[in-house]
Motif scaffolding. Structure first.
Motif, PDB file in Angstrom:
ATOM      1  N   LYS A 160       0.833  -1.201   0.000  1.00  0.00           N
ATOM      2  CA  LYS A 160       0.000   0.000   0.000  1.00  0.00           C
ATOM      3  C   LYS A 160       0.871   1.256   0.000  1.00  0.00           C
ATOM      4  O   LYS A 160       0.617   2.193  -0.754  1.00  0.00           O
ATOM      5  CB  LYS A 160      -0.925  -0.004   1.219  1.00  0.00           C
ATOM      6  CG  LYS A 160      -1.907   1.164   1.210  1.00  0.00           C
ATOM      7  CD  LYS A 160      -2.896   1.061   2.358  1.00  0.00           C
ATOM      8  CE  LYS A 160      -3.858   2.247   2.347  1.00  0.00           C
ATOM      9  NZ  LYS A 160      -4.780   2.211   3.484  1.00  0.00           N
ATOM     10  N   GLY A 161       1.924   1.251   0.826  1.00  0.00           N
ATOM     11  CA  GLY A 161       2.805   2.412   0.893  1.00  0.00           C
ATOM     12  C   GLY A 161       3.511   2.674  -0.432  1.00  0.00           C
ATOM     13  O   GLY A 161       3.620   3.809  -0.891  1.00  0.00           O
ATOM     14  N   THR A 162       3.975   1.585  -1.057  1.00  0.00           N
ATOM     15  CA  THR A 162       4.686   1.722  -2.333  1.00  0.00           C
ATOM     16  C   THR A 162       3.745   2.278  -3.399  1.00  0.00           C
ATOM     17  O   THR A 162       4.097   3.193  -4.157  1.00  0.00           O
ATOM     18  CB  THR A 162       5.228   0.344  -2.770  1.00  0.00           C
ATOM     19  OG1 THR A 162       6.097  -0.137  -1.747  1.00  0.00           O
ATOM     20  CG2 THR A 162       6.009   0.453  -4.067  1.00  0.00           C
ATOM     21  N   LEU A 198       1.035   3.965  -2.901  1.00  0.00           N
ATOM     22  CA  LEU A 198       0.640   5.330  -2.552  1.00  0.00           C
ATOM     23  C   LEU A 198       1.669   6.319  -3.117  1.00  0.00           C
ATOM     24  O   LEU A 198       1.320   7.348  -3.703  1.00  0.00           O
ATOM     25  CB  LEU A 198       0.531   5.477  -1.034  1.00  0.00           C
ATOM     26  CG  LEU A 198       0.099   6.852  -0.521  1.00  0.00           C
ATOM     27  CD1 LEU A 198      -1.321   7.185  -0.983  1.00  0.00           C
ATOM     28  CD2 LEU A 198       0.177   6.928   1.004  1.00  0.00           C
ATOM     29  N   GLU A 199       2.956   5.976  -2.965  1.00  0.00           N
ATOM     30  CA  GLU A 199       4.010   6.829  -3.535  1.00  0.00           C
ATOM     31  C   GLU A 199       3.849   6.937  -5.048  1.00  0.00           C
ATOM     32  O   GLU A 199       3.972   8.004  -5.635  1.00  0.00           O
ATOM     33  CB  GLU A 199       5.396   6.249  -3.215  1.00  0.00           C
ATOM     34  CG  GLU A 199       5.776   6.328  -1.750  1.00  0.00           C
ATOM     35  CD  GLU A 199       5.808   7.761  -1.229  1.00  0.00           C
ATOM     36  OE1 GLU A 199       6.247   8.660  -1.966  1.00  0.00           O
ATOM     37  OE2 GLU A 199       5.368   7.975  -0.088  1.00  0.00           O
ATOM     38  N   ARG A 222      -6.734   3.041  -2.090  1.00  0.00           N
ATOM     39  CA  ARG A 222      -7.412   2.060  -1.248  1.00  0.00           C
ATOM     40  C   ARG A 222      -7.249   0.690  -1.894  1.00  0.00           C
ATOM     41  O   ARG A 222      -7.145   0.569  -3.118  1.00  0.00           O
ATOM     42  CB  ARG A 222      -8.893   2.418  -1.061  1.00  0.00           C
ATOM     43  CG  ARG A 222      -9.735   2.233  -2.295  1.00  0.00           C
ATOM     44  CD  ARG A 222     -11.230   2.434  -2.009  1.00  0.00           C
ATOM     45  NE  ARG A 222     -12.011   2.073  -3.184  1.00  0.00           N
ATOM     46  CZ  ARG A 222     -13.324   2.254  -3.294  1.00  0.00           C
ATOM     47  NH1 ARG A 222     -14.003   2.802  -2.309  1.00  0.00           N
ATOM     48  NH2 ARG A 222     -13.960   1.879  -4.384  1.00  0.00           N
ATOM     49  N   LEU A 223      -7.214  -0.315  -1.049  1.00  0.00           N
ATOM     50  CA  LEU A 223      -7.069  -1.691  -1.505  1.00  0.00           C
ATOM     51  C   LEU A 223      -8.411  -2.385  -1.341  1.00  0.00           C
ATOM     52  O   LEU A 223      -9.004  -2.359  -0.266  1.00  0.00           O
ATOM     53  CB  LEU A 223      -6.011  -2.407  -0.660  1.00  0.00           C
ATOM     54  CG  LEU A 223      -4.542  -2.305  -1.113  1.00  0.00           C
ATOM     55  CD1 LEU A 223      -4.137  -0.910  -1.481  1.00  0.00           C
ATOM     56  CD2 LEU A 223      -3.618  -2.891  -0.065  1.00  0.00           C
ATOM     57  N   ARG A 224      -8.882  -2.960  -2.448  1.00  0.00           N
ATOM     58  CA  ARG A 224     -10.133  -3.708  -2.423  1.00  0.00           C
ATOM     59  C   ARG A 224      -9.824  -5.176  -2.641  1.00  0.00           C
ATOM     60  O   ARG A 224      -9.025  -5.503  -3.523  1.00  0.00           O
ATOM     61  CB  ARG A 224     -11.018  -3.247  -3.586  1.00  0.00           C
ATOM     62  CG  ARG A 224     -12.082  -2.252  -3.237  1.00  0.00           C
ATOM     63  CD  ARG A 224     -13.008  -2.053  -4.423  1.00  0.00           C
ATOM     64  NE  ARG A 224     -12.325  -1.564  -5.599  1.00  0.00           N
ATOM     65  CZ  ARG A 224     -12.099  -2.279  -6.682  1.00  0.00           C
ATOM     66  NH1 ARG A 224     -12.499  -3.533  -6.759  1.00  0.00           N
ATOM     67  NH2 ARG A 224     -11.468  -1.751  -7.704  1.00  0.00           N
ATOM     68  N   PRO A 225     -10.437  -6.082  -1.891  1.00  0.00           N
ATOM     69  CA  PRO A 225     -10.148  -7.505  -2.104  1.00  0.00           C
ATOM     70  C   PRO A 225     -10.528  -7.922  -3.534  1.00  0.00           C
ATOM     71  O   PRO A 225     -11.527  -7.445  -4.074  1.00  0.00           O
ATOM     72  CB  PRO A 225     -11.067  -8.213  -1.099  1.00  0.00           C
ATOM     73  CG  PRO A 225     -11.555  -7.165  -0.164  1.00  0.00           C
ATOM     74  CD  PRO A 225     -11.463  -5.863  -0.864  1.00  0.00           C
ATOM     75  N   HIS A 226      -9.724  -8.783  -4.103  1.00  0.00           N
ATOM     76  CA  HIS A 226     -10.032  -9.291  -5.430  1.00  0.00           C
ATOM     77  C   HIS A 226      -9.459 -10.695  -5.537  1.00  0.00           C
ATOM     78  O   HIS A 226      -9.143 -11.312  -4.519  1.00  0.00           O
ATOM     79  CB  HIS A 226      -9.460  -8.351  -6.498  1.00  0.00           C
ATOM     80  CG  HIS A 226     -10.111  -8.550  -7.835  1.00  0.00           C
ATOM     81  ND1 HIS A 226     -11.408  -8.187  -8.077  1.00  0.00           N
ATOM     82  CD2 HIS A 226      -9.650  -9.083  -8.990  1.00  0.00           C
ATOM     83  CE1 HIS A 226     -11.720  -8.493  -9.336  1.00  0.00           C
ATOM     84  NE2 HIS A 226     -10.668  -9.040  -9.905  1.00  0.00           N
ATOM     85  N   PHE A 227      -9.337 -11.202  -6.764  1.00  0.00           N
ATOM     86  CA  PHE A 227      -8.780 -12.542  -6.925  1.00  0.00           C
ATOM     87  C   PHE A 227      -7.821 -12.585  -8.100  1.00  0.00           C
ATOM     88  O   PHE A 227      -8.158 -12.121  -9.192  1.00  0.00           O
ATOM     89  CB  PHE A 227      -9.891 -13.576  -7.159  1.00  0.00           C
ATOM     90  CG  PHE A 227      -9.359 -14.923  -7.547  1.00  0.00           C
ATOM     91  CD1 PHE A 227      -8.783 -15.758  -6.596  1.00  0.00           C
ATOM     92  CD2 PHE A 227      -9.381 -15.346  -8.873  1.00  0.00           C
ATOM     93  CE1 PHE A 227      -8.258 -16.989  -6.955  1.00  0.00           C
ATOM     94  CE2 PHE A 227      -8.848 -16.584  -9.238  1.00  0.00           C
ATOM     95  CZ  PHE A 227      -8.290 -17.400  -8.270  1.00  0.00           C
ATOM     96  N   SER A 265      -5.239 -11.135  -2.617  1.00  0.00           N
ATOM     97  CA  SER A 265      -5.212 -10.336  -3.840  1.00  0.00           C
ATOM     98  C   SER A 265      -6.048  -9.077  -3.639  1.00  0.00           C
ATOM     99  O   SER A 265      -7.056  -9.111  -2.934  1.00  0.00           O
ATOM    100  CB  SER A 265      -5.812 -11.129  -5.003  1.00  0.00           C
ATOM    101  OG  SER A 265      -5.085 -12.303  -5.250  1.00  0.00           O
ATOM    102  N   VAL A 266      -5.617  -8.009  -4.271  1.00  0.00           N
ATOM    103  CA  VAL A 266      -6.374  -6.761  -4.154  1.00  0.00           C
ATOM    104  C   VAL A 266      -6.422  -6.052  -5.494  1.00  0.00           C
ATOM    105  O   VAL A 266      -5.571  -6.257  -6.354  1.00  0.00           O
ATOM    106  CB  VAL A 266      -5.734  -5.797  -3.127  1.00  0.00           C
ATOM    107  CG1 VAL A 266      -5.823  -6.368  -1.717  1.00  0.00           C
ATOM    108  CG2 VAL A 266      -4.290  -5.483  -3.482  1.00  0.00           C
ATOM    109  N   GLU A 278     -17.787   7.599  -8.546  1.00  0.00           N
ATOM    110  CA  GLU A 278     -17.329   6.735  -7.450  1.00  0.00           C
ATOM    111  C   GLU A 278     -16.289   7.402  -6.563  1.00  0.00           C
ATOM    112  O   GLU A 278     -16.062   6.985  -5.431  1.00  0.00           O
ATOM    113  CB  GLU A 278     -16.743   5.437  -8.012  1.00  0.00           C
ATOM    114  CG  GLU A 278     -17.811   4.499  -8.538  1.00  0.00           C
ATOM    115  CD  GLU A 278     -17.230   3.141  -8.891  1.00  0.00           C
ATOM    116  OE1 GLU A 278     -16.202   2.747  -8.317  1.00  0.00           O
ATOM    117  OE2 GLU A 278     -17.809   2.475  -9.753  1.00  0.00           O
ATOM    118  N   GLU A 332      -9.945   2.725 -10.608  1.00  0.00           N
ATOM    119  CA  GLU A 332      -9.219   1.468 -10.496  1.00  0.00           C
ATOM    120  C   GLU A 332      -7.966   1.562 -11.359  1.00  0.00           C
ATOM    121  O   GLU A 332      -8.049   1.899 -12.538  1.00  0.00           O
ATOM    122  CB  GLU A 332     -10.133   0.341 -10.987  1.00  0.00           C
ATOM    123  CG  GLU A 332      -9.543  -1.025 -10.830  1.00  0.00           C
ATOM    124  CD  GLU A 332     -10.459  -2.086 -11.439  1.00  0.00           C
ATOM    125  OE1 GLU A 332     -11.688  -1.955 -11.311  1.00  0.00           O
ATOM    126  OE2 GLU A 332      -9.926  -3.020 -12.051  1.00  0.00           O
TER     127      GLU A 332
END
Lengths: 812, 359
Positions: free
Chosen positions: B231-233, B235-236, B249-254, B261-262, B289, B293
């Motif tokens: 997330k930090g990487t 975000l940069e 933001r990270l959303r769960p995925h597959f 997975s996000v 929204e 994405e």
């Protein structure tokens, strides 16, 4: 997948509006792609009415003028075209001002001279069901506006929304391929339960009114259990085919399904609720009352429900009755055994098919349906009985059917649930944030896992519907993270431990080469890696040419994209033609990209990164002051100079023929004993094939350039003294190449020669037949002193003598 | 005599200051300071004067002569300057004519420019840029990335297969840059921080799909690389590309080869993450929204490490109980589309100069 919200709320009803539900589902892995409003946008002006009187229209045989009690002092006059309208009916009415689902706003309308104060509604006008039966008559259908709602016949003037599902929010969900358990409404409800903490109702299939055991009325044989892990069937008798009740039609319509009749609608309803597709056979039309599941024969033809004859292969599965194929398993039923209005005995098939096999068959046949889309994700055999339970109850309730005792159930034995250890420390190590063991257990239990606390975390047992997806500790960590963890995740950076980012030498050479061309005013293009075999012919490549050793695709999108380009020339020519036809004749473009050849040695293809330039027309825009040059061999060569000299490469050209180049104006580019590429004007036949005039190009292998270019450039000393410049004009036979002349000058001049170049070329009567004059600019320099003409005189003599050996004469 | 000298000086000064050409000044110089002029004459005659007078008259005459010479020189320089200025003023060009010869402006294709921008961001974050083959084996493209043997992505409808020997080919056009994950781990021991830009292929063709497109894979593997580090990487990355105010933001995925997975969303830079614009209209970019994405990512699935054999090159190798890390795959076309508002993917490969000239 479309899920009507009221249906979802029947199983899990959090205290959230549709936006809140969207947010929770999306942030826990069930992405809401859209929210649709099914039915009317506003329920205002939709009321219950009672037809007091339906009289003839004075000027139209097909219309009736109705006096309708809409709960006001005076009845409303409404003109209606439906044949079934009659006095005494309770009906749905839209009053002037109502906005229909298609956006039309209702007004007072004059129909053949009679003013109509509204409209008596049919189902399809409210997006409930498919219509076709005239106006809705509410007395007969009530009180089933929902499967659990009961009520008396409503009074005129009652808001229609109170008695009919005329407005519904529908959420459209993206279900990831690992979650076939969410392809049903109840599965989504469980997700919503875990995501919000709101209560989850008991599974709707937990009470089954049917029974297990053998079935006397029919039999099933499965010959390919690898492709059909479970096949269940129940038999229903005394079935009455008819329309479905309004609530059922409304839900199916909102979910995006057509309504057909009660039996078919029940199979679709059960599928949407459980995720498991079902298929209803008319048992009396199943020859021999027995079904056989088998692999199709290669080339076998089956007539499907849509009337088409489909040709199968040996990996597809068909279901036979005594007379042959009745359907293609998991994809589409056959017309022969379809449920018809006169059907009274139904065999309800609920089976599990191999997901990959269904995926393959459905693509191969171009047959996709709600059912195949679910089967191909891989459903669990347990789901068969979920669907049977739902359908059995509804067959009895809605079709008046009797369920025959027993269930045909072929080929399934449930394996024991898998147990996985979930270590508390591991959750934190992977996520970078801690989630308490209590919370982990709570999340997992909400998702139907069983948990048992142990020393270092939890012992977790996986529910049947998740057995393919959750097999390891890491899978459990994902379950925890998606419900609680991801949203509160801090943003940190990795420790890195000495890792430092950098570009390789080859990458830097590539960037510098591209920048050199951009700096010279060229535009970079990005072409297709694919090309067509005909390109090779248009480039006049002979049969044995190395460029014909192409990488070819087995399954290209088209012939035009069936091989991988062996040269950048094709895409440059395509881009040139496009731009000449749209933007004018002057083209200066380059591409930097991969080219491909089939390899004889390695396991992969030969790929190298090439850079190619193409010039056509004027080299610069027309100017009020100078005449721009035209694209030709030397214009391209000057760019090649700019590119290769950027890397201080020692390189040369040698006249060489290439099939696609002008034979007199083409050369190989050489350096370090290797051929880097070609340089030349295009053969006019090649340029013409792309509708281009005179066109020059070069292409070089940037990998070779990078290998030859030194990553480290060493400093060379220079002194404070000015250069001595002299010109030398010499006539030579035209057969002597300028390169040879320069080479001789360099070889004989010694170390004081700083630079030599050709600055003029002249042919004509003055220099004689077969000869030409070259004017050379020489510059001499010494590190320790200023050179004088006397210093250089002997050098000059040596040069003249050396040029004399190749037929050179000093020009006066 | 002194009075006469002053008189001559005053008279000459007047004439010099009134002279309006270098010719006139030359004439004045001859008249007042030339051999036969009175002032030099007086200087020459100083010797014949009484000793008492000699010094005073000599000094005065000399001073007068020097003053006049200086004045003439200054006036000559002044006039020359004025004459030059006048002649330059007369030498006018039309400054609004275009420059010549014209210098044509070349440009990198927007996909190259975007790819380089992204590479540079990740270089700054400590990632090395690697590349790999586009014609790839089924092993690296699918098997080693935890795709089951029957995974639908392997189907000929989803993957281009390369013609091979009869009986079937195990070569494909890579469908993502992810096969380089295992290749990179085979070649280097942990810690490993790499980005892999490159061209990938899938058999789709419409306004939102082209059969070739470009990805940048990221892979970081070390002892303790968490999802929070991902997330930090990212975000940069998001802030570097879309502005300092952005959030992710990270959303769960597959995905088969990451677990968890996000999908990663960046707050919309057009509406500032609000979903609607200042005039109240729904933001067209994020469709209301507030989030866009941008890529798929996750922690590397432990099964992927099991496909990395330990050799001399990568010792001590990749033991999933000892090392962990993240990976992402982002689409270069998508980033450029968002950033520049490019409406149709096909524009990238049409190479119309009116498109190329814009970036």
């Amino acid at each position: 997948m479309r899920v009507p919200l009221p249906w979802l709320r029947e199983y899990c009803d959090p205290d959230l509006d549709v936006g809140g539900i969207e947010e929770r589902l999306t942030m826990t892995g069930t992405k809401v792609e859209a929210i649709h409003r099914h039915g009317v946008a506003s329920t205002e002006h939709f009321v219950v009415g009672r037809v007091l009187e339906a009289g003839p229209h004075p000027d139209a045989d097909r219309l009736k003028v109705c006096m309708v009690d809409v709960g006001e002092d005076d009845p409303a006059t409404i003109v209606c075209g439906a044949p079934n309208v009659a006095g005494g009916q309770t009906v749905a009415v839209a009053r002037p001002g109502a906005v229909m689902p298609d956006g039309t706003k209702l007004k007072h309308a004059k129909l053949r001279g009679v003013v109509s104060e509204g409209m008596i509604l049919a189902e399809n006008e409210l997006e409930i069901g498919s219509g076709g039966e005239g106006i809705m008559v509410l007395d007969g259908l009530l009180p089933d506006s929902g499967p659990r709602r009961a009520g008396a016949v409503p009074r005129p003037g009652t808001s229609l929304a109170d008695v009919l599902p005329i407005a519904m929010d529908v959420v459209e969900l993206e279900i990831t391929p690992n979650r076939p358990d969410c392809l049903g409404v109840y599965g989504v409800a469980r997700e919503l339960h875990a995501a919000t903490g709101a209560d989850l109702a008991q599974a709707p299939w937990s009470e089954d009114v049917g029974s297990q055991g053998p079935v006397a009325e029919a039999s099933v044989t499965v010959e390919c259990p690898d492709l059909c892990p479970r096949f269940t069937a129940r038999v229903f008798e005394n079935v009455t085919i008819g329309p479905s009740p309004t609530w059922l039609k409304a839900r199916l319509s909102a979910a995006g399904m057509r309504t057909i009749n009660n039996v078919v609608d029940i199979t679709n309803y059960a599928m949407l609720l459980t995720g498991q597709p079902l298929h209803a056979f008319d048992l009396d039309r199943v020859a021999g009352a027995r079904l056989t599941v088998r692999r199709a024969k290669e080339g076998e033809q089956v007539q499907t429900l849509d009337g088409q004859a489909r040709t199968l292969d040996g990996e597809m599965v068909v279901i036979d009755d005594a007379e042959g194929p009745t359907s293609i398993a998991g994809l589409m039923g056959g017309a022969r055994s379809e449920v018809e209005p006169d059907t009274t005995r139904v065999l309800l098939e609920v089976a599990t098919w191999s997901g990959p096999n269904i995926h393959r068959s459905s693509w191969a046949l171009g047959l996709r349906s709600e059912a195949s889309g679910r089967f191909e994700k891989g459903l669990q055999p347990e789901q068969c009985m979920h669907a049977q339970a739902i359908a059995t109850r509804l067959m009895i309730e809605l079709c008046g059917a009797d369920v025959a005792p027993g269930t045909i159930d072929v080929g399934w034995e449930a394996p024991p649930a898998q147990a996985i250890r979930l270590r508390e420390g591991r959750v934190r190590a992977i996520l970078g944030v801690a989630v308490s063991v209590q919370r982990q257990a709570e999340i997992l239990r909400a998702l139907d896992f069983a948990t048992e606390p142990v020393k270092d975390g939890l012992e977790v047992s996986v529910p049947a519907l998740r057995r393919d997806d959750v097999t390891r500790e890491i899978d459990l960590i994902e379950e925890v993270a998606r419900i609680d963890g991801l949203e509160s995740l801090p943003a940190t950076l990795p420790a890195r431990r000495g890792a430092a980012g950098r570009l390789t030498h080859a990458q830097r050479v590539r960037r510098a080469a591209e920048d050199a061309m951009v700096g010279r005013g060229l535009h970079e293009i990005v072409g297709w890696s694919f090309t067509e075999p005909a390109l090779l012919d248009r480039l006049r490549l002979p049969a044995e040419d190395a460029m014909r050793r192409v990488v070819a695709l087995e399954n290209p999108l088209s012939e035009g994209q069936s091989i991988m380009r062996p040269t950048l020339l094709g895409s440059l020519l395509d881009a040139a033609r496009h731009n000449v036809s749209r933007n004018g004749p002057d083209i200066a473009i380059f591409e930097s990209g991969t080219v491909y050849r089939a390899s004889h040695e390695g396991p992969l293809a030969d790929e190298h990164h090439a850079l190619a330039v193409l010039l056509s027309g004027s080299l610069a825009p027309r100017s009020w002051r100078v005449r721009p040059g035209q694209a030709d061999f030397f214009a391209a060569k000057a760019l090649l100079d700019a590119l290769l000299d950027r890397f201080h490469l020692d390189w040369s050209v040698e006249p060489t023929s290439w099939p696609f180049l002008h034979p007199g104006r083409s050369a190989a580019v050489l350096s370090g004993g290797e051929t880097l590429g070609f340089l030349g004007e295009l053969h006019p036949l090649v340029a013409g094939a792309w509708d281009l005039e005179r066109t020059a190009a070069f292409a070089i292998d940037l990998g070779k350039v990078a290998a030859l270019a030194s990553p480290l450039l060493a400093f060379g000393a220079f002194g404070p003294f000015p250069a001595l410049r002299q010109d030398l004009a010499v006539t030579l036979p035209v057969s002597v190449a300028a390169g040879e002349v320069l080479e001789r000058v360099r070889a004989t001049a010694g170390e004081t020669l700083d630079d030599v170049s050709v600055f003029d070329v002249y042919t004509g009567a003055q220099v004689g037949e077969g000869r030409r004059s070259l004017a050379l600019a020489l510059s001499f320099r010494a590190l320790d002193r200023t050179l004088t003409d006397e210093d250089i005189a002997p050098v000059r003599e040596r040069i003249v003598a050396a040029l004399g050996e190749i037929g050179g004469e000093l020009r006066g | 005599m002194i009075e006469r000298i002053e008189q001559l000086r005053t008279q000459a000064e007047g004439e010099i200051s009134r002279a309006d050409s270098s010719e006139a000044l030359e004439e004045l110089r001859v008249r007042h300071l030339g051999r036969r002029a009175e002032l030099p004459q007086m200087l020459r005659e100083v010797a014949g004067l009484a000793v008492k007078e000699r010094a005073a008259v000599g000094q005065a005459a000399n001073a007068a002569r020097q003053a006049l010479e200086t004045m003439i020189q200054a006036r000559v320089a002044q006039l020359a300057g004025e004459e030059l200025e006048a002649s330059l003023r007369a030498d006018r060009v039309d400054v609004t004519l275009p420059g010549a010869p014209p210098q044509t402006i070349g440009r990198l294709h927007v996909l190259t420019a975007t790819r380089r921008e992204l590479e540079d961001i990740f270089l700054g974050l400590g990632f090395t840029v690697m590349e790999g083959p586009e014609v790839e084996t089924v092993h690296y493209n699918f098997d080693a990335l935890n795709h089951s043997p029957t995974h639908p992505a392997r189907a000929r409808t989803d993957t281009f297969y390369v013609e091979g020997p009869p009986g079937g080919s195990d070569l494909v056009l890579r469908t993502h840059t992810s096969p380089m994950q295992v290749r990179a781990m085979e070649a280097h021991p942990p810690p490993l921080y790499v980005v892999i830009p490159g061209r990938v292929y899938r058999p789709d063709s419409d306004a939102t799909h082209t059969p070739q497109f470009h990805q940048i894979e990221g892979l970081a593997v070390d002892e303790d690389i968490t999802l929070a580090d991902l997330k930090g990487t990212l975000l940069e990355f998001a802030r570097a590309v879309f502005g300092d105010e952005r959030d992710v933001r990270l959303r769960p995925h597959f995905f088969p080869f990451t677990e968890p997975s996000v999908e990663v969303d960046v707050s919309c830079f057009h509406c500032d993450g609000k979903g609607f614009l200042r005039d109240g209209a729904r933001c067209y970019l994020c469709k209301g929204e507030g989030w866009l994405e941008v890529l798929g990512a996750g922690e590397v699935d432990p099964n992927v490490y099991s496909h990395v054999p330990t050799t001399e090159r990568n010792a001590p190798g990749y033991d999933p109980e000892k090392i962990q890390g993240f990976a992402w795959g982002l689409g270069v076309e998508r980033i450029a589309m968002l950033k520049h508002g490019i409406p149709d993917l096909r524009l990238y490969y049409e190479n119309d100069l009116r498109f190329l000239e814009q970036f």
